[in-house]
Design a protein around this motif. Structure first.
Motif, PDB file in Angstrom:
ATOM      1  N   GLY A  25      32.963  72.460  13.510  1.00  0.00           N
ATOM      2  CA  GLY A  25      32.746  73.146  12.241  1.00  0.00           C
ATOM      3  C   GLY A  25      31.990  72.293  11.242  1.00  0.00           C
ATOM      4  O   GLY A  25      31.049  72.765  10.596  1.00  0.00           O
ATOM      5  N   ASN A  26      32.395  71.046  11.104  1.00  0.00           N
ATOM      6  CA  ASN A  26      31.722  70.155  10.148  1.00  0.00           C
ATOM      7  C   ASN A  26      30.343  69.743  10.640  1.00  0.00           C
ATOM      8  O   ASN A  26      29.436  69.519   9.831  1.00  0.00           O
ATOM      9  CB  ASN A  26      32.582  68.935   9.866  1.00  0.00           C
ATOM     10  CG  ASN A  26      33.676  69.231   8.863  1.00  0.00           C
ATOM     11  OD1 ASN A  26      33.426  69.821   7.823  1.00  0.00           O
ATOM     12  ND2 ASN A  26      34.902  68.841   9.186  1.00  0.00           N
ATOM     13  N   ARG A  27      30.173  69.643  11.961  1.00  0.00           N
ATOM     14  CA  ARG A  27      28.837  69.358  12.498  1.00  0.00           C
ATOM     15  C   ARG A  27      27.873  70.472  12.102  1.00  0.00           C
ATOM     16  O   ARG A  27      26.748  70.209  11.663  1.00  0.00           O
ATOM     17  CB  ARG A  27      28.914  69.227  14.018  1.00  0.00           C
ATOM     18  CG  ARG A  27      27.557  68.942  14.677  1.00  0.00           C
ATOM     19  CD  ARG A  27      27.705  68.891  16.185  1.00  0.00           C
ATOM     20  NE  ARG A  27      28.147  70.179  16.708  1.00  0.00           N
ATOM     21  CZ  ARG A  27      28.480  70.403  17.971  1.00  0.00           C
ATOM     22  NH1 ARG A  27      28.460  69.414  18.845  1.00  0.00           N
ATOM     23  NH2 ARG A  27      28.851  71.595  18.374  1.00  0.00           N
ATOM     24  N   GLN A  28      28.303  71.723  12.232  1.00  0.00           N
ATOM     25  CA  GLN A  28      27.435  72.844  11.858  1.00  0.00           C
ATOM     26  C   GLN A  28      27.192  72.862  10.359  1.00  0.00           C
ATOM     27  O   GLN A  28      26.087  73.163   9.903  1.00  0.00           O
ATOM     28  CB  GLN A  28      28.062  74.160  12.307  1.00  0.00           C
ATOM     29  CG  GLN A  28      27.141  75.354  12.133  1.00  0.00           C
ATOM     30  CD  GLN A  28      25.861  75.210  12.948  1.00  0.00           C
ATOM     31  OE1 GLN A  28      25.896  74.892  14.135  1.00  0.00           O
ATOM     32  NE2 GLN A  28      24.711  75.424  12.302  1.00  0.00           N
ATOM     33  N   ARG A  29      28.216  72.508   9.585  1.00  0.00           N
ATOM     34  CA  ARG A  29      28.063  72.454   8.127  1.00  0.00           C
ATOM     35  C   ARG A  29      26.964  71.464   7.746  1.00  0.00           C
ATOM     36  O   ARG A  29      26.086  71.766   6.931  1.00  0.00           O
ATOM     37  CB  ARG A  29      29.380  72.042   7.473  1.00  0.00           C
ATOM     38  CG  ARG A  29      29.362  72.059   5.945  1.00  0.00           C
ATOM     39  CD  ARG A  29      30.441  71.152   5.378  1.00  0.00           C
ATOM     40  NE  ARG A  29      31.782  71.550   5.732  1.00  0.00           N
ATOM     41  CZ  ARG A  29      32.616  72.228   4.951  1.00  0.00           C
ATOM     42  NH1 ARG A  29      32.246  72.583   3.747  1.00  0.00           N
ATOM     43  NH2 ARG A  29      33.841  72.517   5.366  1.00  0.00           N
TER      44      ARG A  29
ATOM     45  N   VAL B  92      24.307  61.450  12.085  1.00  0.00           N
ATOM     46  CA  VAL B  92      25.314  61.681  11.052  1.00  0.00           C
ATOM     47  C   VAL B  92      26.339  62.741  11.435  1.00  0.00           C
ATOM     48  O   VAL B  92      27.211  63.073  10.623  1.00  0.00           O
ATOM     49  CB  VAL B  92      24.653  62.058   9.711  1.00  0.00           C
ATOM     50  CG1 VAL B  92      23.807  60.910   9.189  1.00  0.00           C
ATOM     51  CG2 VAL B  92      23.834  63.342   9.833  1.00  0.00           C
ATOM     52  N   THR B  93      26.290  63.256  12.662  1.00  0.00           N
ATOM     53  CA  THR B  93      27.303  64.216  13.117  1.00  0.00           C
ATOM     54  C   THR B  93      28.138  63.672  14.270  1.00  0.00           C
ATOM     55  O   THR B  93      28.934  64.404  14.845  1.00  0.00           O
ATOM     56  CB  THR B  93      26.648  65.543  13.553  1.00  0.00           C
ATOM     57  OG1 THR B  93      25.750  65.295  14.639  1.00  0.00           O
ATOM     58  CG2 THR B  93      25.878  66.186  12.412  1.00  0.00           C
TER      59      THR B  93
ATOM     60  N   GLY C 253      37.082  58.561   9.875  1.00  0.00           N
ATOM     61  CA  GLY C 253      35.685  58.310  10.221  1.00  0.00           C
ATOM     62  C   GLY C 253      34.798  59.502   9.922  1.00  0.00           C
ATOM     63  O   GLY C 253      33.684  59.351   9.408  1.00  0.00           O
ATOM     64  N   GLY C 254      35.286  60.700  10.229  1.00  0.00           N
ATOM     65  CA  GLY C 254      34.497  61.890   9.950  1.00  0.00           C
ATOM     66  C   GLY C 254      34.321  62.129   8.463  1.00  0.00           C
ATOM     67  O   GLY C 254      33.249  62.546   8.011  1.00  0.00           O
ATOM     68  N   GLN C 255      35.369  61.861   7.678  1.00  0.00           N
ATOM     69  CA  GLN C 255      35.261  62.017   6.222  1.00  0.00           C
ATOM     70  C   GLN C 255      34.293  61.005   5.630  1.00  0.00           C
ATOM     71  O   GLN C 255      33.522  61.330   4.715  1.00  0.00           O
ATOM     72  CB  GLN C 255      36.638  61.888   5.586  1.00  0.00           C
ATOM     73  CG  GLN C 255      37.552  63.074   5.866  1.00  0.00           C
ATOM     74  CD  GLN C 255      39.001  62.808   5.482  1.00  0.00           C
ATOM     75  OE1 GLN C 255      39.417  61.649   5.336  1.00  0.00           O
ATOM     76  NE2 GLN C 255      39.769  63.861   5.316  1.00  0.00           N
TER      77      GLN C 255
ATOM     78  N   LEU D 178      30.358  69.567   1.133  1.00  0.00           N
ATOM     79  CA  LEU D 178      30.743  68.919   2.392  1.00  0.00           C
ATOM     80  C   LEU D 178      32.234  69.081   2.685  1.00  0.00           C
ATOM     81  O   LEU D 178      32.746  68.479   3.633  1.00  0.00           O
ATOM     82  CB  LEU D 178      30.380  67.435   2.355  1.00  0.00           C
ATOM     83  CG  LEU D 178      28.977  67.009   2.823  1.00  0.00           C
ATOM     84  CD1 LEU D 178      28.739  67.349   4.284  1.00  0.00           C
ATOM     85  CD2 LEU D 178      27.887  67.596   1.951  1.00  0.00           C
ATOM     86  N   GLY D 179      32.937  69.870   1.888  1.00  0.00           N
ATOM     87  CA  GLY D 179      34.359  70.076   2.101  1.00  0.00           C
ATOM     88  C   GLY D 179      35.209  68.879   1.756  1.00  0.00           C
ATOM     89  O   GLY D 179      36.309  68.700   2.286  1.00  0.00           O
TER      90      GLY D 179
END
Length: 215
Positions: A167-171, A160-161, A136-138, A121-122
Protein backbone atom coordinates in the motif's frame (compact mmCIF):
# COMPACT_ATOMS: atom_id res chain seq x y z
CA UNK A 1 15.04 18.98 -18.37
CA UNK A 2 17.72 16.59 -17.17
CA UNK A 3 20.24 15.49 -19.79
CA UNK A 4 23.02 12.94 -19.32
CA UNK A 5 25.52 13.18 -22.14
CA UNK A 6 27.82 10.25 -22.90
CA UNK A 7 28.74 9.95 -19.21
CA UNK A 8 31.21 7.47 -17.74
CA UNK A 9 31.38 6.94 -13.96
CA UNK A 10 33.71 5.34 -11.47
CA UNK A 11 35.32 5.88 -8.07
CA UNK A 12 38.93 6.97 -7.71
CA UNK A 13 41.26 4.72 -9.67
CA UNK A 14 38.79 1.84 -9.58
CA UNK A 15 37.09 0.20 -12.55
CA UNK A 16 34.36 1.88 -14.55
CA UNK A 17 30.96 1.40 -12.91
CA UNK A 18 28.77 2.88 -15.63
CA UNK A 19 30.06 3.52 -19.14
CA UNK A 20 28.97 5.99 -21.80
CA UNK A 21 25.33 6.48 -20.74
CA UNK A 22 23.16 9.08 -22.45
CA UNK A 23 19.54 9.82 -21.56
CA UNK A 24 17.16 12.79 -21.47
CA UNK A 25 14.35 13.14 -18.92
CA UNK A 26 11.94 15.91 -19.80
CA UNK A 27 9.56 17.72 -17.44
CA UNK A 28 6.56 15.50 -16.83
CA UNK A 29 8.44 12.25 -17.43
CA UNK A 30 9.34 9.45 -15.01
CA UNK A 31 12.42 7.35 -15.83
CA UNK A 32 13.02 4.08 -14.01
CA UNK A 33 16.66 3.06 -13.53
CA UNK A 34 16.89 -0.70 -13.11
CA UNK A 35 19.54 -3.39 -12.90
CA UNK A 36 21.02 -5.92 -10.47
CA UNK A 37 22.71 -4.93 -7.22
CA UNK A 38 26.08 -3.36 -7.97
CA UNK A 39 25.09 -2.35 -11.51
CA UNK A 40 25.54 1.34 -10.73
CA UNK A 41 22.02 2.66 -10.09
CA UNK A 42 23.01 4.66 -6.99
CA UNK A 43 26.22 5.75 -8.69
CA UNK A 44 24.25 7.15 -11.62
CA UNK A 45 21.83 9.03 -9.38
CA UNK A 46 24.75 10.43 -7.36
CA UNK A 47 26.22 11.84 -10.56
CA UNK A 48 22.83 13.25 -11.60
CA UNK A 49 22.67 14.95 -8.20
CA UNK A 50 26.09 16.56 -8.59
CA UNK A 51 27.70 14.42 -5.88
CA UNK A 52 29.99 12.39 -8.14
CA UNK A 53 31.99 14.07 -10.92
CA UNK A 54 31.91 12.02 -14.14
CA UNK A 55 35.11 10.66 -15.63
CA UNK A 56 33.77 11.69 -19.02
CA UNK A 57 30.63 13.36 -20.31
CA UNK A 58 28.32 15.59 -18.30
CA UNK A 59 24.99 16.09 -16.55
CA UNK A 60 23.01 19.19 -17.50
CA UNK A 61 19.79 20.71 -16.15
CA UNK A 62 17.97 23.00 -18.58
CA UNK A 63 21.14 23.28 -20.61
CA UNK A 64 23.45 24.16 -17.70
CA UNK A 65 26.18 21.64 -16.96
CA UNK A 66 26.24 20.72 -13.27
CA UNK A 67 29.49 21.59 -11.50
CA UNK A 68 28.85 20.05 -8.08
CA UNK A 69 26.13 19.38 -5.50
CA UNK A 70 25.77 23.06 -4.55
CA UNK A 71 25.13 23.95 -8.18
CA UNK A 72 22.63 21.08 -8.46
CA UNK A 73 20.75 22.41 -5.43
CA UNK A 74 20.65 25.85 -7.06
CA UNK A 75 19.12 24.18 -10.13
CA UNK A 76 16.50 22.55 -7.85
CA UNK A 77 17.78 18.99 -8.18
CA UNK A 78 16.35 17.05 -5.22
CA UNK A 79 17.87 13.71 -4.17
CA UNK A 80 15.97 11.25 -1.98
CA UNK A 81 18.82 8.88 -1.02
CA UNK A 82 18.61 5.16 -0.42
CA UNK A 83 19.96 5.52 3.14
CA UNK A 84 17.29 8.24 3.80
CA UNK A 85 19.87 10.81 5.06
CA UNK A 86 17.68 11.84 7.99
CA UNK A 87 19.02 13.44 11.18
CA UNK A 88 18.26 10.87 13.93
CA UNK A 89 18.20 13.47 16.70
CA UNK A 90 15.34 15.34 15.02
CA UNK A 91 11.68 14.40 14.69
CA UNK A 92 10.09 13.48 11.38
CA UNK A 93 8.56 16.97 11.14
CA UNK A 94 11.82 18.70 12.06
CA UNK A 95 13.70 16.84 9.33
CA UNK A 96 11.27 18.16 6.72
CA UNK A 97 10.99 21.63 8.27
CA UNK A 98 14.76 22.21 8.48
CA UNK A 99 15.21 21.23 4.82
CA UNK A 100 12.54 23.70 3.76
CA UNK A 101 14.06 26.52 5.82
CA UNK A 102 17.47 25.80 4.31
CA UNK A 103 15.95 26.10 0.83
CA UNK A 104 14.64 29.59 1.64
CA UNK A 105 11.00 28.84 2.48
CA UNK A 106 9.53 31.22 5.08
CA UNK A 107 8.98 29.62 8.52
CA UNK A 108 5.17 29.75 8.49
CA UNK A 109 4.99 28.30 4.98
CA UNK A 110 7.56 25.66 5.94
CA UNK A 111 5.37 24.56 8.85
CA UNK A 112 2.33 24.26 6.58
CA UNK A 113 4.24 22.36 3.90
CA UNK A 114 5.76 20.03 6.48
CA UNK A 115 2.38 19.08 7.93
CA UNK A 116 0.75 18.68 4.52
CA UNK A 117 3.53 16.55 3.05
CA UNK A 118 3.78 14.23 6.06
CA UNK A 119 0.02 13.79 5.85
CA UNK A 120 0.28 12.83 2.17
CA UNK A 121 2.69 10.07 3.19
CA UNK A 122 0.42 8.87 6.00
CA UNK A 123 2.85 10.12 8.65
CA UNK A 124 0.81 12.73 10.50
CA UNK A 125 0.66 10.54 13.66
CA UNK A 126 4.47 10.18 13.61
CA UNK A 127 5.28 13.86 12.97
CA UNK A 128 6.63 14.49 16.49
CA UNK A 129 8.50 11.20 16.86
CA UNK A 130 12.28 11.12 16.71
CA UNK A 131 13.65 9.41 13.61
CA UNK A 132 15.25 6.74 15.81
CA UNK A 133 11.77 5.85 17.06
CA UNK A 134 10.40 5.26 13.57
CA UNK A 135 10.35 1.96 11.73
CA UNK A 136 12.49 1.54 8.63
CA UNK A 137 9.48 2.05 6.39
CA UNK A 138 8.42 5.18 8.29
CA UNK A 139 11.92 6.60 7.98
CA UNK A 140 11.84 5.89 4.26
CA UNK A 141 8.52 7.71 3.88
CA UNK A 142 9.85 10.64 5.95
CA UNK A 143 12.75 10.97 3.52
CA UNK A 144 10.28 10.91 0.62
CA UNK A 145 8.17 13.58 2.36
CA UNK A 146 11.23 15.80 2.76
CA UNK A 147 12.15 15.40 -0.89
CA UNK A 148 8.64 16.06 -2.18
CA UNK A 149 8.20 19.12 0.06
CA UNK A 150 11.16 20.75 -1.71
CA UNK A 151 9.28 20.73 -5.06
CA UNK A 152 12.33 20.11 -7.21
CA UNK A 153 12.61 20.67 -10.94
CA UNK A 154 14.39 17.31 -10.97
CA UNK A 155 13.52 14.62 -8.41
CA UNK A 156 15.92 11.69 -7.98
CA UNK A 157 14.59 8.82 -5.84
CA UNK A 158 17.00 5.99 -5.00
CA UNK A 159 15.26 2.73 -4.02
CA UNK A 160 12.78 4.62 -1.86
CA UNK A 161 10.18 1.81 -1.77
CA UNK A 162 12.47 -1.04 -0.71
CA UNK A 163 11.15 -1.21 2.87
CA UNK A 164 7.51 -0.40 2.19
CA UNK A 165 4.46 -2.63 2.14
CA UNK A 166 2.36 -2.80 -1.02
CA UNK A 167 0.00 0.00 0.00
CA UNK A 168 2.71 2.49 0.92
CA UNK A 169 4.80 1.50 -2.10
CA UNK A 170 1.88 2.44 -4.36
CA UNK A 171 1.34 5.64 -2.39
CA UNK A 172 4.96 6.72 -2.97
CA UNK A 173 4.84 5.73 -6.63
CA UNK A 174 1.63 7.75 -7.11
CA UNK A 175 3.23 10.78 -5.44
CA UNK A 176 6.30 10.58 -7.69
CA UNK A 177 4.02 10.52 -10.71
CA UNK A 178 2.20 13.53 -9.25
CA UNK A 179 5.56 15.31 -9.14
CA UNK A 180 5.97 14.58 -12.84
CA UNK A 181 2.49 15.95 -13.57
CA UNK A 182 3.50 19.07 -11.63
CA UNK A 183 6.31 19.47 -14.17
CA UNK A 184 9.30 17.76 -12.56
CA UNK A 185 11.66 15.39 -14.34
CA UNK A 186 11.64 12.29 -12.12
CA UNK A 187 14.26 9.51 -12.00
CA UNK A 188 13.44 6.49 -9.85
CA UNK A 189 16.01 3.76 -9.20
CA UNK A 190 14.26 0.49 -8.36
CA UNK A 191 14.61 -3.29 -8.22
CA UNK A 192 10.85 -3.71 -8.60
CA UNK A 193 9.76 -4.65 -12.15
CA UNK A 194 6.15 -3.62 -11.43
CA UNK A 195 7.30 -0.14 -10.38
CA UNK A 196 9.51 0.13 -13.48
CA UNK A 197 6.63 -0.92 -15.72
CA UNK A 198 4.58 2.04 -14.47
CA UNK A 199 7.20 4.53 -15.73
CA UNK A 200 7.39 6.12 -19.19
CA UNK A 201 10.84 4.72 -19.84
CA UNK A 202 13.40 2.39 -18.27
CA UNK A 203 17.18 2.68 -18.27
CA UNK A 204 18.57 -0.78 -17.53
CA UNK A 205 22.13 -1.02 -16.21
CA UNK A 206 24.14 -4.23 -16.43
CA UNK A 207 27.88 -4.98 -16.65
CA UNK A 208 28.73 -1.31 -17.04
CA UNK A 209 26.36 -0.80 -20.01
CA UNK A 210 23.08 1.09 -20.16
CA UNK A 211 20.12 0.19 -22.35
CA UNK A 212 17.15 2.56 -22.71
CA UNK A 213 13.73 0.97 -23.07
CA UNK A 214 10.63 3.01 -23.81
CA UNK A 215 7.32 2.13 -22.16
Amino acid sequence: MLAVQDMTLGYGDGPTVVGAVSVVVRPGQVLAVTGPSGAGKSTLLSAMAGLLPPRAGAVAVDGQRLRDRDHAVERKVVLIPQDNGLAPILTAAENVHVALLASGVAPAQARRLTAATLDRLGLAPQADQLVDELSGGQQQRTAVARGLALSGAVVLADEVTSELDAGNRQRVLDLLHEEARRGAAVVFATHDPEVAAACEAELHLSDGAAVLRRG
